[in-house]
Each structure stands twice: as C-alpha cells, then as structure tokens.
Design a protein around this motif. Structure first.
Motif, PDB file in Angstrom:
ATOM      1  N   THR A 109       0.808  -1.222   0.000  1.00  0.00           N
ATOM      2  CA  THR A 109       0.000   0.000   0.000  1.00  0.00           C
ATOM      3  C   THR A 109       0.843   1.275   0.000  1.00  0.00           C
ATOM      4  O   THR A 109       0.299   2.359  -0.157  1.00  0.00           O
ATOM      5  CB  THR A 109      -0.938   0.035   1.224  1.00  0.00           C
ATOM      6  OG1 THR A 109      -0.148  -0.157   2.396  1.00  0.00           O
ATOM      7  CG2 THR A 109      -1.999  -1.042   1.139  1.00  0.00           C
ATOM      8  N   HIS A 113      -0.727   2.662  -6.391  1.00  0.00           N
ATOM      9  CA  HIS A 113      -1.368   1.458  -6.942  1.00  0.00           C
ATOM     10  C   HIS A 113      -2.866   1.670  -7.145  1.00  0.00           C
ATOM     11  O   HIS A 113      -3.452   2.643  -6.667  1.00  0.00           O
ATOM     12  CB  HIS A 113      -1.141   0.256  -6.011  1.00  0.00           C
ATOM     13  CG  HIS A 113      -1.814   0.397  -4.681  1.00  0.00           C
ATOM     14  ND1 HIS A 113      -1.301   1.182  -3.669  1.00  0.00           N
ATOM     15  CD2 HIS A 113      -2.973  -0.123  -4.194  1.00  0.00           C
ATOM     16  CE1 HIS A 113      -2.114   1.137  -2.628  1.00  0.00           C
ATOM     17  NE2 HIS A 113      -3.146   0.364  -2.918  1.00  0.00           N
ATOM     18  N   ASP A 115      -6.230  -0.666  -6.447  1.00  0.00           N
ATOM     19  CA  ASP A 115      -6.571  -1.905  -5.741  1.00  0.00           C
ATOM     20  C   ASP A 115      -7.006  -2.980  -6.735  1.00  0.00           C
ATOM     21  O   ASP A 115      -7.861  -2.736  -7.592  1.00  0.00           O
ATOM     22  CB  ASP A 115      -7.695  -1.657  -4.723  1.00  0.00           C
ATOM     23  CG  ASP A 115      -7.221  -0.813  -3.541  1.00  0.00           C
ATOM     24  OD1 ASP A 115      -6.005  -0.789  -3.268  1.00  0.00           O
ATOM     25  OD2 ASP A 115      -8.072  -0.179  -2.890  1.00  0.00           O
ATOM     26  N   HIS A 261      -3.698   5.397  -5.664  1.00  0.00           N
ATOM     27  CA  HIS A 261      -3.492   5.921  -4.315  1.00  0.00           C
ATOM     28  C   HIS A 261      -2.289   5.260  -3.662  1.00  0.00           C
ATOM     29  O   HIS A 261      -1.797   4.233  -4.128  1.00  0.00           O
ATOM     30  CB  HIS A 261      -4.749   5.739  -3.468  1.00  0.00           C
ATOM     31  CG  HIS A 261      -5.162   4.309  -3.310  1.00  0.00           C
ATOM     32  ND1 HIS A 261      -5.882   3.634  -4.272  1.00  0.00           N
ATOM     33  CD2 HIS A 261      -4.941   3.404  -2.328  1.00  0.00           C
ATOM     34  CE1 HIS A 261      -6.092   2.394  -3.883  1.00  0.00           C
ATOM     35  NE2 HIS A 261      -5.526   2.211  -2.702  1.00  0.00           N
ATOM     36  N   ARG A 277     -12.001  -0.213   6.061  1.00  0.00           N
ATOM     37  CA  ARG A 277     -12.352  -0.014   4.646  1.00  0.00           C
ATOM     38  C   ARG A 277     -13.364  -1.038   4.160  1.00  0.00           C
ATOM     39  O   ARG A 277     -13.239  -2.223   4.457  1.00  0.00           O
ATOM     40  CB  ARG A 277     -11.072  -0.151   3.825  1.00  0.00           C
ATOM     41  CG  ARG A 277     -11.221   0.174   2.364  1.00  0.00           C
ATOM     42  CD  ARG A 277      -9.916  -0.104   1.635  1.00  0.00           C
ATOM     43  NE  ARG A 277     -10.051  -1.316   0.842  1.00  0.00           N
ATOM     44  CZ  ARG A 277      -9.039  -1.974   0.284  1.00  0.00           C
ATOM     45  NH1 ARG A 277      -7.799  -1.563   0.453  1.00  0.00           N
ATOM     46  NH2 ARG A 277      -9.258  -3.052  -0.425  1.00  0.00           N
TER      47      ARG A 277
HETATM   48 FE   LIG Z   1      -4.993   0.335  -1.796  1.00  0.00          FE
END
Ligand SMILES: [Fe+2]
Length: 288
Positions: A109, A113, A115, A261, A277
């Motif tokens: 993270t 990248h 997701d 992000h 999340r």
């Molecule tokens: Fe992510």
C-alpha cells in the motif's frame, strides 16, 4: 439530509457536507452523493461516527462488496470490512514486519497502486473511515489518471496507443524483495493484460498504471520499466494529486478505476493508526 459539495482546486476531490452516515440514507441524498462522486472521484466526509453495520449498509448502496480472505485482517464478525491498521485487532499490540500478512500489506500500500488491478475487473470504489490516527504522517495520496491523461501531449498519447501492461498479484512485493507468492496463490491469480490507456465507464480516457504492473507486453524490460516510471511520474505530479491528512471521523470514498493511491509513512512502531475499509467489487472489465 441536504448534501453540499465543496470542490478542491481543479475539481479533483471534494468535501461533502450535510451527510450523517450513522443514519439511513434517503434516495435523494444517495443520488446526489453518487453524482458528486462521479464528478470529483474522491469525496471526503468529516465528523463521521458510524458502526460496522452502517459501514456495510451504506457501502452496499453502491454495489456488492468484496469479502476479504484473512479473518484476522477484518473487523470482528465482518468479512467485508478490512482493518487498515498497525495494531492487532485482538491483542492491541503493534504489528511488526515479521508478520507476513502485515508486511505484505505495508509493502503493497505504500507504492502508487490501483486496488486489485491484477484482476480483469478491479475493485470499483472504496470507503475508508479513520477511527484512530497517528500524531503525524500516515496521509493517503490520490492521483487522478483521467486528468493526467487529458494533459498529455498528443505525441505521447499516440505513443501509448496499443500499449498493454501485464499486472500480476505479488509483482509489487517481489520487486521490493518480499518472498514470491506460493504456486497455489499464483495459480489462483494469473497475470492479466490491461491497456495502459483505458476507457472509463463514462467514456473518458485515463491512464491505467500502478505497482501491480510487472512489465509491458512485447517490450524489452528496460524500455518497459522506463516508460512505466515516466508515466507514473507524470500521473503523480502535484496538479493531478490530492493528499488527505486524516482526522478521526474522516471517511474518504475514492474511484478505484480513475485514480491511484498510496499510504504515506508514519511511526508504525509506536503511533496507533486504525482505519477501516469497505470496497465495492468490480463490474467493469478494463478496455482500451
Ligand atoms: Fe490500496
């Protein structure tokens, strides 16, 4: 509820005010929220204090949620709520890089990248809530890849026509020296080929990048890495990015196809950061 939107500079990202996510959403508010999200791609809501059931409930208005495979990485009793945190859910102890799942998450993270770009249909959007934040650092950065594409010189747009990238689960961690994924995991997540310039569901074109890219199809390694680096540097210029400094109660929603992000560093060994999340599953195959 009456939603009001305060766009940030350049219209990328906006503050959304007037919504209390602890309460059920009426249809009018939901539709206004959705429109604002489609326009600004990152929405920030402040002062939100909702429980896990509400987190799941409002997220599902936007589509079916992804379930996360590692039970310990999830909020208790909710396999669709991922804990993004440096403290263990049950013991409250700080996690260390000796914990393989945590190490892979941190490595994964902290680079730019998208997701699950290693899937044919990457995640659609995410809702990240801050429950506890560190005294400093730990910001999240977002880059608008539609804006970045639109601003490219015509010659570069032409050069990118027909260029495809190979995305692979584990490519990022491996580049950083983490052990390769097991053959079983690799079989379950075969490499996928995505265009470097995608057409978004609204018809706009956008770069499609991120650290899950292993290489570019049919291009020599060095040439491929240099073009990936050049495009990543372009897409993450200050004029295309938004940096979110978290406060407790902030909830940020982002478009996972049109933006990249990354999480920024903070004192992982001594400063608690607890975010949660939910993620709406992909329903859109990336295409040129
Ligand atoms: Fe992510």
């Amino acid at each position: 509820m009456t939603l009001s939107i305060r766009p940030h500079a350049s219209d990328f990202a906006a503050d959304a005010m007037g919504i209390d996510l602890a309460q059920p959403l009426d249809d009018a508010t939901y539709h206004a929220w959705k429109l604002a999200f489609e326009k600004h791609r990152v929405l920030v809501l402040h002062g939100q204090h909702f429980n896990d059931d509400r987190h799941v409930a409002f997220s599902k208005r936007f589509g079916p949620l992804e379930a996360f495979p590692e039970e310990e990485m999830c909020a208790r009793g909710h396999n669709t709520i991922l804990r993004v945190s440096n403290v263990h859910r049950d013991t409250g102890e700080f996690l260390t890089m000796k914990d393989a799942a945590y190490a892979s998450f941190v490595l994964g993270t902290s680079e730019w990248h998208i997701d699950s770009s290693y899937r044919r249909m990457p995640s659609r959007c995410s809702f990240l809530l801050a429950r506890e934040v560190p005294a400093s650092g730990g910001d999240t950065m977002f880059a608008n890849m539609a804006m970045a594409y639109a601003a490219l010189p015509d010659a570069k747009k032409t050069e990118l026509e027909g260029v495809y990238a190979i995305h692979e689960f584990g490519a990022m961690a491996q580049k950083k020296g983490a052990p390769a994924k097991t053959p079983e995991v690799r079989t379950k997540n075969p490499p996928v080929r995505h265009p470097l310039v995608q057409r978004l569901p609204n018809g706009e074109r956008a770069l499609f990048l991120g650290s899950h890219i292993d290489t570019l199809d049919g291009m020599g390694g060095e040439q491929a890495q240099s073009l990936i680096a050049e495009m990543t540097e372009w897409a993450t210029r200050p004029e295309f990015t938004y940096r979110h400094k978290w406060n407790v109660g902030d909830m940020v929603m982002w478009d996972n196809l049109a933006t990249m992000h990354r999480g920024m560093p903070y004192e992982r060994a001594g400063d608690r950061r607890v975010l949660q999340r939910t993620t709406v599953a992909g329903d859109w195959a990336i295409a040129a």
